[in-house]
Scaffold this motif. Structure first.
Motif, PDB file in Angstrom:
ATOM      1  N   SER A   1       0.852  -1.187   0.000  1.00 10.99           N
ATOM      2  CA  SER A   1       0.000   0.000   0.000  1.00 10.99           C
ATOM      3  C   SER A   1       0.891   1.241   0.000  1.00 10.99           C
ATOM      4  O   SER A   1       2.106   1.168   0.228  1.00 10.99           O
ATOM      5  N   GLY A   2       0.270   2.406  -0.214  1.00  9.35           N
ATOM      6  CA  GLY A   2       1.036   3.646  -0.212  1.00  9.35           C
ATOM      7  C   GLY A   2       1.732   3.891   1.113  1.00  9.35           C
ATOM      8  O   GLY A   2       2.891   4.306   1.166  1.00  9.35           O
ATOM      9  N   GLY A   3       1.015   3.617   2.220  1.00  8.75           N
ATOM     10  CA  GLY A   3       1.606   3.810   3.540  1.00  8.75           C
ATOM     11  C   GLY A   3       2.753   2.851   3.805  1.00  8.75           C
ATOM     12  O   GLY A   3       3.767   3.214   4.403  1.00  8.75           O
ATOM     13  N   GLU A   4       2.616   1.609   3.335  1.00  4.06           N
ATOM     14  CA  GLU A   4       3.692   0.629   3.508  1.00  4.06           C
ATOM     15  C   GLU A   4       4.922   1.028   2.710  1.00  4.06           C
ATOM     16  O   GLU A   4       6.060   0.904   3.186  1.00  4.06           O
TER      17      GLU A   4
ATOM     18  N   GLU B   1      -6.804   9.415   3.580  1.00  6.04           N
ATOM     19  CA  GLU B   1      -6.879   9.602   5.028  1.00  6.04           C
ATOM     20  C   GLU B   1      -6.608   8.314   5.798  1.00  6.04           C
ATOM     21  O   GLU B   1      -5.972   8.333   6.849  1.00  6.04           O
ATOM     22  N   ALA B   2      -7.074   7.193   5.269  1.00  8.52           N
ATOM     23  CA  ALA B   2      -6.860   5.923   5.965  1.00  8.52           C
ATOM     24  C   ALA B   2      -5.382   5.565   6.017  1.00  8.52           C
ATOM     25  O   ALA B   2      -4.867   5.088   7.034  1.00  8.52           O
ATOM     26  N   ARG B   3      -4.668   5.789   4.904  1.00 12.80           N
ATOM     27  CA  ARG B   3      -3.232   5.480   4.862  1.00 12.80           C
ATOM     28  C   ARG B   3      -2.445   6.459   5.731  1.00 12.80           C
ATOM     29  O   ARG B   3      -1.441   6.108   6.330  1.00 12.80           O
ATOM     30  N   LYS B   4      -2.885   7.723   5.765  1.00 11.12           N
ATOM     31  CA  LYS B   4      -2.219   8.686   6.647  1.00 11.12           C
ATOM     32  C   LYS B   4      -2.351   8.242   8.102  1.00 11.12           C
ATOM     33  O   LYS B   4      -1.384   8.289   8.871  1.00 11.12           O
ATOM     34  N   ALA B   5      -3.553   7.845   8.494  1.00  5.57           N
ATOM     35  CA  ALA B   5      -3.778   7.397   9.873  1.00  5.57           C
ATOM     36  C   ALA B   5      -2.904   6.188  10.193  1.00  5.57           C
ATOM     37  O   ALA B   5      -2.452   6.020  11.330  1.00  5.57           O
ATOM     38  N   GLU B   6      -2.625   5.367   9.178  1.00  6.74           N
ATOM     39  CA  GLU B   6      -1.791   4.177   9.358  1.00  6.74           C
ATOM     40  C   GLU B   6      -0.336   4.556   9.634  1.00  6.74           C
ATOM     41  O   GLU B   6       0.343   3.923  10.450  1.00  6.74           O
ATOM     42  N   ILE B   7       0.158   5.595   8.973  1.00  8.42           N
ATOM     43  CA  ILE B   7       1.582   5.922   9.058  1.00  8.42           C
ATOM     44  C   ILE B   7       1.914   6.918  10.164  1.00  8.42           C
ATOM     45  O   ILE B   7       3.052   6.970  10.646  1.00  8.42           O
ATOM     46  N   TYR B   8       0.941   7.714  10.624  1.00 11.73           N
ATOM     47  CA  TYR B   8       1.202   8.692  11.687  1.00 11.73           C
ATOM     48  C   TYR B   8       1.910   8.083  12.901  1.00 11.73           C
ATOM     49  O   TYR B   8       2.900   8.639  13.389  1.00 11.73           O
ATOM     50  N   PRO B   9       1.424   6.955  13.452  1.00 14.17           N
ATOM     51  CA  PRO B   9       2.080   6.421  14.656  1.00 14.17           C
ATOM     52  C   PRO B   9       3.544   6.059  14.428  1.00 14.17           C
ATOM     53  O   PRO B   9       4.358   6.156  15.358  1.00 14.17           O
TER      54      PRO B   9
END
Length: 368
Positions: free
Chosen positions: A134-137, A165-173
């Protein structure tokens, strides 16, 4: 001093004249498109050679045009993460990560492969190809590759801009963990106030090639006028709070700050977790008396410390709520009709629904 920038550069019709210093673990460069953010990080990395000035990272001078010092980009020990991960499609994640090792002499390699993988939560991805991520990965792998080059500074040029927004929430932490546990200072380019409110420890605000504000995030963000062009609705006060308890009956989490208690939509964080909370100026209503018969759960008593009167109909009222700074954006008419002035006691009223759970960031206990 982690980052010391004092440069002037002209590129076509654009002129950059930027001077700031930062000791923050994560320094955000904020401003609209064309304000000079990317030019600055490109000058720090060596992709752009400024016409005049000086750049130093952790005391090491990278550029000093007066003394004819320009360290080649491959010797600067700067990591760079772009908007797109830019991973090698023919290599799996493991070998994409190990590619970062090749830029650091063997005797100077300090970053642990296993620690970086654990820090970014990518152990389960090591055997996969970039096309399956995924983009966040992809961004987490790109960050890991940069860290394994043992940089003295990590530059991130709008790394979340291409994510939903879902991928952003995934990477923030993971960026929070990197900020608090990674041991490498970060410069993050962003045009999102919500993003820097969650992540930044220091903020530099740019407009048309000029630095208009710089300093600790909590100090800069509470002056909404700095964000008038692109982030006014998200600006406000940053306060630190801890998870006090979970009210399962009403699906709420209770936070404890110096200002008082705050009830927010239910969070997954365990009791005792330290959070940074952005109280947006637009979400706060002021009352001279303690409110009665209202649905709002969050009421913070405080004293007006100052009133910032700018242009237009709105005014920023700065409050001291038990040692926590809070800012409310109200109309000039309200200020006059309520007789608001420094020293007046008021109550700041905030709706629980104003808190976006994804915007409540975990802190490492740093000074914001």
């Amino acid at each position: 001093m982690i980052l010391d920038v004092d440069i002037r550069h002209r590129q076509g019709g654009f002129a950059l004249d930027a001077c700031f210093q930062s000791d923050g673990r994560l320094t955000a460069l904020f401003g609209p498109s064309g304000s000079g953010k990317t030019t600055i990080v490109n000058a720090v990395s060596g992709l752009v050679r400024p016409d005049h000035g000086r750049i130093a990272v952790q005391g090491r001078v990278l550029v000093d045009t007066k003394n004819d010092i320009v360290v080649p980009k491959h010797k600067r020990r700067i990591g760079y993460v772009f908007q797109e991960g830019r991973l090698f499609p023919h290599l799996d994640v493991r070998y994409n990560l190990l590619f970062g090792r090749w830029f650091t002499p063997r005797g100077e390699r300090k970053a642990s492969f296993d620690h970086v993988v654990d820090l970014l939560g990518i152990a389960h991805l090591l055997d996969r190809r970039p096309s399956t991520l995924s983009g966040g990965e992809k961004q987490r792998v790109a960050i890991g590759r940069a860290l394994l080059a043992d940089p003295h500074l990590l530059l991130m040029d709008e790394p979340l801009a291409s994510l939903d927004e879902a991928r952003k929430a995934e990477i923030y932490p993971y960026i929070e963990r990197l900020r608090d546990e990674g041991g490498v200072p970060i410069v993050l380019v962003s045009h999102s106030v919500a993003e820097i409110a969650r992540l930044a420890t220091s903020v530099v605000v740019l407009s048309e090639g000029q630095v208009i504000a710089s300093g600790p995030a909590a100090e800069v963000l509470r002056h909404t006028g700095f964000f008038a062009q692109s982030g006014l609705t998200e600006a406000g006060a940053l306060i630190e709070a801890r998870v006090s308890r979970h009210d399962e009956a009403y699906d709420l989490t209770v936070l404890q700050a110096r200002a008082g208690t705050l009830s927010v939509p239910s969070l997954l964080h365990p009791v005792g977790t330290s959070l940074r909370v952005c109280l947006r100026a637009r979400d706060i209503i002021l009352s001279l008396k303690a409110p009665e018969g209202m649905s709002a759960l969050n009421v913070l008593p405080g004293l007006i410390s100052s009133i910032d009167i700018g242009e237009g109909a709105s005014v920023d009222v700065q409050l001291d709520c038990g040692g926590d700074p809070v800012v409310a954006r109200v109309t000039r008419k309200s200020v006059e009709e309520l007789g608001l002035r420094p020293g007046v006691a008021v109550h700041a009223i905030i709706k629980s629904i104003a808190f976006d759970p994804e915007a409540l960031g975990v802190t490492g206990g740093e000074n914001m």
